[in-house]
Design a protein around this motif. Structure first.
Motif, short mmCIF file in Angstrom:
data_model
loop_
_atom_site.label_atom_id
_atom_site.label_comp_id
_atom_site.label_asym_id
_atom_site.label_seq_id
_atom_site.Cartn_x
_atom_site.Cartn_y
_atom_site.Cartn_z
N LYS A 106 -3.13 -0.87 -10.53
CA LYS A 106 -3.20 0.04 -9.56
C LYS A 106 -2.06 -0.07 -8.71
O LYS A 106 -1.60 1.00 -8.32
CB LYS A 106 -4.28 -0.58 -8.49
N CYS A 107 -1.28 -1.34 -8.59
CA CYS A 107 0.04 -1.20 -7.96
C CYS A 107 0.97 -0.37 -8.61
O CYS A 107 1.84 0.41 -7.86
CB CYS A 107 0.41 -2.50 -7.73
N ASP B 152 -5.45 -5.02 -10.71
CA ASP B 152 -4.66 -4.90 -9.47
C ASP B 152 -3.16 -4.49 -9.85
O ASP B 152 -2.78 -3.83 -9.07
CB ASP B 152 -4.54 -6.24 -8.89
N MET C 80 0.55 3.44 -8.26
CA MET C 80 0.95 3.75 -6.77
C MET C 80 2.42 3.86 -6.66
O MET C 80 3.04 4.93 -6.13
CB MET C 80 0.61 2.73 -5.50
N GLU D 211 0.85 -1.36 -0.04
CA GLU D 211 0.06 -0.07 0.05
C GLU D 211 0.90 1.42 -0.02
O GLU D 211 2.13 1.18 0.12
CB GLU D 211 -0.78 0.14 1.33
N ASN D 212 0.30 2.52 0.02
CA ASN D 212 0.91 3.60 -0.18
C ASN D 212 2.02 3.84 1.04
O ASN D 212 3.00 4.36 1.08
CB ASN D 212 -0.09 4.76 -0.16
N ASP D 213 1.46 3.39 2.17
CA ASP D 213 2.27 3.53 3.50
C ASP D 213 3.51 2.93 3.49
O ASP D 213 4.59 3.31 3.79
CB ASP D 213 1.55 2.98 4.68
#
Length: 390
Positions: A150-151, A147, A154, A109-111
């Motif tokens: 999206k990855c 998916d 990011m 994820e972004n974090d």
């Protein structure tokens, strides 16, 4: 002190959410307790690697770090941060060190990506394999192409400007049309580097029973000629889009070649930490145990080795040849002479004559390298250069 020698560092994270049907790497699903125990063992091996691998860290500078797996992005971002902090605290990294982590869609994820940036990671390798839903399902992948996109976005939005994508060719039932769809979809995104590996049916994988020789679905695999057509198509397609082939399975935009993998093919020293990881230091090839139990017990001790082979000068020469020939630049005669104080043609003259006659290599005054035909028969070519001791 003189100039430090370059070395690479590979760190194996064996954990995955699900093992893919073609995968023969040491990888498995694990709970948080196992992951924490593994991280502790890994940090011990990292701390004690000069003693374990018999080298003086003052003599070396780490020019690349590669965190592979498995799926390293299944670890907490804070664990990856701590791992790289310990590398910096204990060893010298070059200012332009390439630091890579492998990730899979749906596991980051972004974090986490922000933590990767803070940790100094500057190269991301994303596993796609295919843009076709049926091929992804067949391979046992847990993500869709959506998916993946999206990855990918990011990763780009976090400022990573060196991104590799893995794809696979020679899949069961794969056609030029299906492969072309994957490549065309990928070109809309523009990764910096593409690794395109042909499927190999390995013992111990979920695919082995059905697709190995005599298996019930063996006929679904592309034949030898079709596999070549898929390979040629990939090579020619990527060339048209500005990717130059610098190794049999690897294609890059200018300046984006993998420093870490190139160091393997050039036989630069490297250390592999973690389960089943391999190393080459001072002409000794090491391999860690694939047993989680044994590694957790003795990760920082030489008892965790299952392989410890001292290479003779002749074996070093042979490796120099068959690893160097994987790269499109080939093997330069002057490099061979400088490293071994020996003439390349004196040891391999007959082999070279034979392979020239078979049109598998080409030679000029400076070097030898594979022809396009030689790339088709790479394993055969490489086997000719393993002469062993005199």
């Amino acid at each position: 002190m003189g100039k430090r020698k370059k070395m690479g560092l590979y760190i194996h994270i064996p954990f995955c959410l699900k093992k893919c049907n073609y995968c023969d790497f040491v990888s498995f699903k694990a709970d948080n307790e196992t992951k924490e125990s593994y991280m502790k063992a890994l940090l011990l091996e990292l701390r004690d690697m000069p003693e374990k691998y018999c080298f003086d860290p003052k003599e070396y500078i780490i020019s690349s770090v590669y965190i592979g797996g498995g799926t390293p992005s299944t670890m907490e971002g804070s664990q990856i941060y701590e791992l790289l902090k310990r590398v910096r605290d204990n060893y010298r990294l070059s200012k332009d060190a390439e630091i890579t982590i492998e990730i899979n869609p749906g596991t980051v994820e972004n974090d986490s990506l922000e933590i990767y940036r803070q940790a100094g990671l500057n190269r991301i390798s994303i596993g796609l394999q295919s843009a076709n839903p049926k091929e992804l399902a067949l391979l046992g992948r847990i993500h869709s192409f959506e998916d993946f996109k999206k990855c990918y976005h990011m990763v780009r939005n976090k400022g990573f400007d060196n991104v590799n994508v893995d794809i696979m060719t020679a899949l069961p039932g794969q056609s030029l049309e299906k492969l072309g769809n994957t490549l065309r979809q990928l070109m809309t995104l523009g990764p910096d580097h593409i690794s395109a590996y042909s499927l190999i049916i390995e013992p111990g994988t979920a695919f082995y029973k059905d697709y190995s020789e005599g298996g019930s679905r063996e006929s679904e695999l592309p034949g030898e000629e079709e596999e070549r057509r898929l390979y040629y198509y990939t090579r020619d397609f990527l060339k048209e889009w500005g990717y130059h082939q610098y190794e049999i399975s690897n294609f890059a935009k200018k300046g984006k070649e993998s420093k870490h993998n190139s160091a393997y093919w050039r036989r630069q020293p490297y250390i592999g930490l973690g389960l089943n990881a391999s190393s080459l230091m001072k002409e000794i090839r090491y391999k860690n145990t694939p047993s989680t139990k044994d590694y957790l017990k003795d990760s920082n001790n030489t008892s965790s080795f299952v392989e410890n082979i001292v290479l003779s000068k002749e074996e070093q020469m042979d490796e120099f040849m068959f690893l160097g020939l994987r790269m499109n630049r080939g093997v330069f005669k002057a490099d061979f002479e400088r490293q071994f104080n020996a003439l390349l043609l004196k040891r391999y003259g007959e082999v070279i004559k034979k392979l020239l006659k078979e049109e598998l290599i080409e030679e000029d005054k400076e070097r030898i390298r594979l022809t396009y035909k030689g790339m088709d028969y790479g394993n055969y070519v490489f086997s000719n250069f393993y002469l062993g001791d005199y």
